[in-house]
Design an enzyme around this catalytic site. Sequence first.
Site, short mmCIF file in Angstrom:
data_model
loop_
_atom_site.label_atom_id
_atom_site.label_comp_id
_atom_site.label_asym_id
_atom_site.label_seq_id
_atom_site.Cartn_x
_atom_site.Cartn_y
_atom_site.Cartn_z
N ASN A 35 8.24 -54.69 34.56
CA ASN A 35 7.85 -53.84 35.69
C ASN A 35 6.84 -52.79 35.25
O ASN A 35 6.83 -51.66 35.74
CB ASN A 35 9.08 -53.17 36.30
CG ASN A 35 8.82 -52.67 37.71
OD1 ASN A 35 8.11 -53.33 38.48
ND2 ASN A 35 9.33 -51.50 38.06
N PHE A 80 15.94 -46.01 29.38
CA PHE A 80 15.36 -46.08 30.72
C PHE A 80 15.40 -47.51 31.28
O PHE A 80 15.46 -47.69 32.49
CB PHE A 80 13.87 -45.70 30.69
CG PHE A 80 13.57 -44.28 30.36
CD1 PHE A 80 13.74 -43.28 31.30
CD2 PHE A 80 13.07 -43.93 29.12
CE1 PHE A 80 13.43 -41.96 31.02
CE2 PHE A 80 12.76 -42.61 28.82
CZ PHE A 80 12.94 -41.63 29.77
N LYS A 84 15.31 -51.56 39.20
CA LYS A 84 15.57 -50.37 40.03
C LYS A 84 15.31 -50.53 41.54
O LYS A 84 15.28 -49.53 42.25
CB LYS A 84 14.77 -49.19 39.49
CG LYS A 84 13.28 -49.37 39.59
CD LYS A 84 12.53 -48.05 39.39
CE LYS A 84 11.05 -48.24 39.65
NZ LYS A 84 10.27 -47.03 39.50
N SER A 124 21.24 -41.40 38.21
CA SER A 124 20.57 -41.12 39.48
C SER A 124 21.47 -40.28 40.38
O SER A 124 22.70 -40.39 40.33
CB SER A 124 20.25 -42.46 40.15
OG SER A 124 19.92 -42.25 41.49
N TYR A 149 22.57 -51.70 42.87
CA TYR A 149 21.79 -50.84 41.96
C TYR A 149 22.53 -49.52 41.71
O TYR A 149 22.74 -49.12 40.55
CB TYR A 149 20.39 -50.54 42.53
CG TYR A 149 19.70 -49.43 41.79
CD1 TYR A 149 19.19 -49.62 40.50
CD2 TYR A 149 19.59 -48.14 42.34
CE1 TYR A 149 18.59 -48.59 39.80
CE2 TYR A 149 19.00 -47.10 41.63
CZ TYR A 149 18.50 -47.33 40.37
OH TYR A 149 17.92 -46.30 39.67
N LYS A 153 24.49 -47.76 38.10
CA LYS A 153 24.36 -46.43 37.50
C LYS A 153 25.74 -45.81 37.30
O LYS A 153 26.02 -45.22 36.26
CB LYS A 153 23.48 -45.53 38.37
CG LYS A 153 22.03 -45.96 38.42
CD LYS A 153 21.38 -45.87 37.05
CE LYS A 153 20.04 -46.55 36.96
NZ LYS A 153 19.51 -46.70 35.61
N ARG A 231 15.03 -34.78 50.69
CA ARG A 231 15.28 -35.13 49.29
C ARG A 231 14.74 -34.02 48.40
O ARG A 231 13.99 -33.16 48.83
CB ARG A 231 14.56 -36.45 48.93
CG ARG A 231 15.00 -37.67 49.74
CD ARG A 231 16.38 -38.16 49.36
NE ARG A 231 16.75 -39.34 50.12
CZ ARG A 231 17.37 -39.31 51.30
NH1 ARG A 231 17.69 -38.15 51.89
NH2 ARG A 231 17.69 -40.43 51.92
N GLY A 298 21.58 -47.45 55.12
CA GLY A 298 21.77 -47.11 53.71
C GLY A 298 21.16 -45.77 53.32
O GLY A 298 21.46 -45.25 52.26
N1 LIG Z 1 12.03 -43.78 39.67
C1 LIG Z 1 13.08 -43.30 40.29
O1 LIG Z 1 13.00 -42.90 41.45
C2 LIG Z 1 14.43 -43.23 39.59
C3 LIG Z 1 15.45 -42.43 40.12
C4 LIG Z 1 16.68 -42.38 39.47
C5 LIG Z 1 16.89 -43.14 38.31
N2 LIG Z 1 15.88 -43.93 37.84
C6 LIG Z 1 16.13 -44.72 36.62
O2 LIG Z 1 15.23 -44.30 35.61
C7 LIG Z 1 14.90 -45.40 34.77
C8 LIG Z 1 13.39 -45.54 34.69
O3 LIG Z 1 12.88 -45.67 36.00
P1 LIG Z 1 11.33 -45.87 36.27
O4 LIG Z 1 11.05 -45.34 37.62
O5 LIG Z 1 10.54 -45.38 35.12
O6 LIG Z 1 11.29 -47.46 36.32
P2 LIG Z 1 10.17 -48.47 35.80
O7 LIG Z 1 10.49 -49.79 36.40
O8 LIG Z 1 8.81 -47.91 36.00
O9 LIG Z 1 10.47 -48.49 34.22
C9 LIG Z 1 11.47 -49.31 33.66
C10 LIG Z 1 10.85 -50.04 32.48
O10 LIG Z 1 11.86 -50.85 31.88
C11 LIG Z 1 11.29 -52.11 31.57
N3 LIG Z 1 12.38 -53.09 31.56
C12 LIG Z 1 13.16 -53.51 32.59
N4 LIG Z 1 14.04 -54.42 32.16
C13 LIG Z 1 13.82 -54.60 30.82
C14 LIG Z 1 14.40 -55.42 29.84
N5 LIG Z 1 15.38 -56.28 30.13
N6 LIG Z 1 13.94 -55.33 28.55
C15 LIG Z 1 12.95 -54.46 28.23
N7 LIG Z 1 12.33 -53.66 29.15
C16 LIG Z 1 12.78 -53.74 30.43
C17 LIG Z 1 10.26 -52.37 32.65
O11 LIG Z 1 9.25 -53.28 32.26
C18 LIG Z 1 9.70 -50.96 32.88
O12 LIG Z 1 8.59 -50.71 32.05
C19 LIG Z 1 15.60 -46.61 35.36
O13 LIG Z 1 16.84 -46.78 34.67
C20 LIG Z 1 15.86 -46.20 36.80
O14 LIG Z 1 16.97 -46.85 37.34
C21 LIG Z 1 14.67 -43.98 38.43
#
Ligand SMILES: NC(=O)c1ccc[n+]([C@@H]2O[C@H](COP(=O)([O-])OP(=O)(O)OC[C@H]3O[C@@H](n4cnc5c(N)ncnc54)[C@H](O)[C@@H]3O)[C@@H](O)[C@H]2O)c1
Length: 337
Positions: A35, A80, A84, A124, A149, A153, A231, A298
């Site tokens: 991603n 991270f 998501k 989250s 999802y 978490k 939010r 939701g």
């Molecule tokens: N963006 C938001 O609004 C938000 C809010 C709350 C929590 N989060 C959490 O924060 C974290 C980061 O979110 P983000 O917005 O940067 O997401 P993102 O998708 O931009 O980043 C996640 C990264 O993880 C990598 N990835 C996914 N599965 C993988 C795997 N199996 N092996 C190796 N790499 C893998 C993806 O390629 C990506 O680069 C996530 O855990 C997400 O659930 C995000």
Amino acid sequence: MNILITGGAGFIGSHTYVVLKESGFNPIIVDNFSNSSVQVIKQLETICQAPVTYYNLDINDPKTYDLVFNEHKITGIIHFAASKAVGESVDNPLKYYKNNVASTILLLEKMKEHNIKNLVFSSSCTVYGQPDELPVTEKSPVQVAISPYGNTKQMCEEIIADTTHASTDLKAISLRYFNPIGAHSSALIGELPIGPPANLIPFLTQSVAGLRGPLQVFGTDYPTPDGSAIRDYIHVCDLAEAHAKALQHLLSQKDASSYYDFFNIGTGEGTSVLQIIHAFEKTTGEKVNYELKPRRSGDITSVYAAIGKSKDVLAWTSKRSLEKSLQDAWAWQKALL
Ligand SMILES: NC(=O)c1ccc[n+]([C@@H]2O[C@H](COP(=O)([O-])OP(=O)(O)OC[C@H]3O[C@@H](n4cnc5c(N)ncnc54)[C@H](O)[C@@H]3O)[C@@H](O)[C@H]2O)c1
């Protein structure tokens, strides 16, 4: 001090990479680019003026950890990497339980095997659902998740807490993010949604850029001052800084045999969707075309963070304004055109 960042090429991970580097850590990225784009690595090298150590590997593969941990002495991990997309998690829950939960179990097992003691986990504010009281404090109960999802978490938080309590030397923090927006001020990295964005700000900026139709405002009859949902929008660089503070806090727990805690990471301010639109128009001078639509199932009415605990314990607060966040999000969108 080497810090492994799983998912370090993603939206929040890439900004955290920069903050860690600026804070004197040596971040190492593992990402399978499912991603994100490998181009992010080049952008990080430009921002930091230094080569980036990264591995194009999957966190579900045990060999990933053995390879990285044998090549580098790792002091801590920021986890991270996860899937998501809330909607996709409803359609394909097993993908989410595997990529988010099973991978976290594997990561904890490998940490134990390789004697790595510090973990920061990406959680989250979804764990709170619609809280009874606002701003929501960390004492508020975790509510039944409305999506797989969200459930991942909650499950990961519980797994990490249980593992920490059963351990004599594991230290972990879960950071409960509110709504990260914005981009690095260089406009070299930012949010890169693949396909139609599920989040408000990338949809808004893509709509203003002419890449999408009008922005749809879901729900105008919520019990909020203007009827749209509220939010807590936090600049991604502020959120990134919270990770450095969390790591420093873990590293300072020298006397504790094990440690676990969780923190809200937000601004403490609630902003409605319509307020966002008006603030964006005012701060960028761009017109936002939008349509008022019924509520989306939701979605909750309102959530914003009580931030006293992260301020008191982690010595962290957000510094950047909503206007700065919107300007940076727009600068990033324009850089992508
Ligand atoms: N963006 C938001 O609004 C938000 C809010 C709350 C929590 N989060 C959490 O924060 C974290 C980061 O979110 P983000 O917005 O940067 O997401 P993102 O998708 O931009 O980043 C996640 C990264 O993880 C990598 N990835 C996914 N599965 C993988 C795997 N199996 N092996 C190796 N790499 C893998 C993806 O390629 C990506 O680069 C996530 O855990 C997400 O659930 C995000």
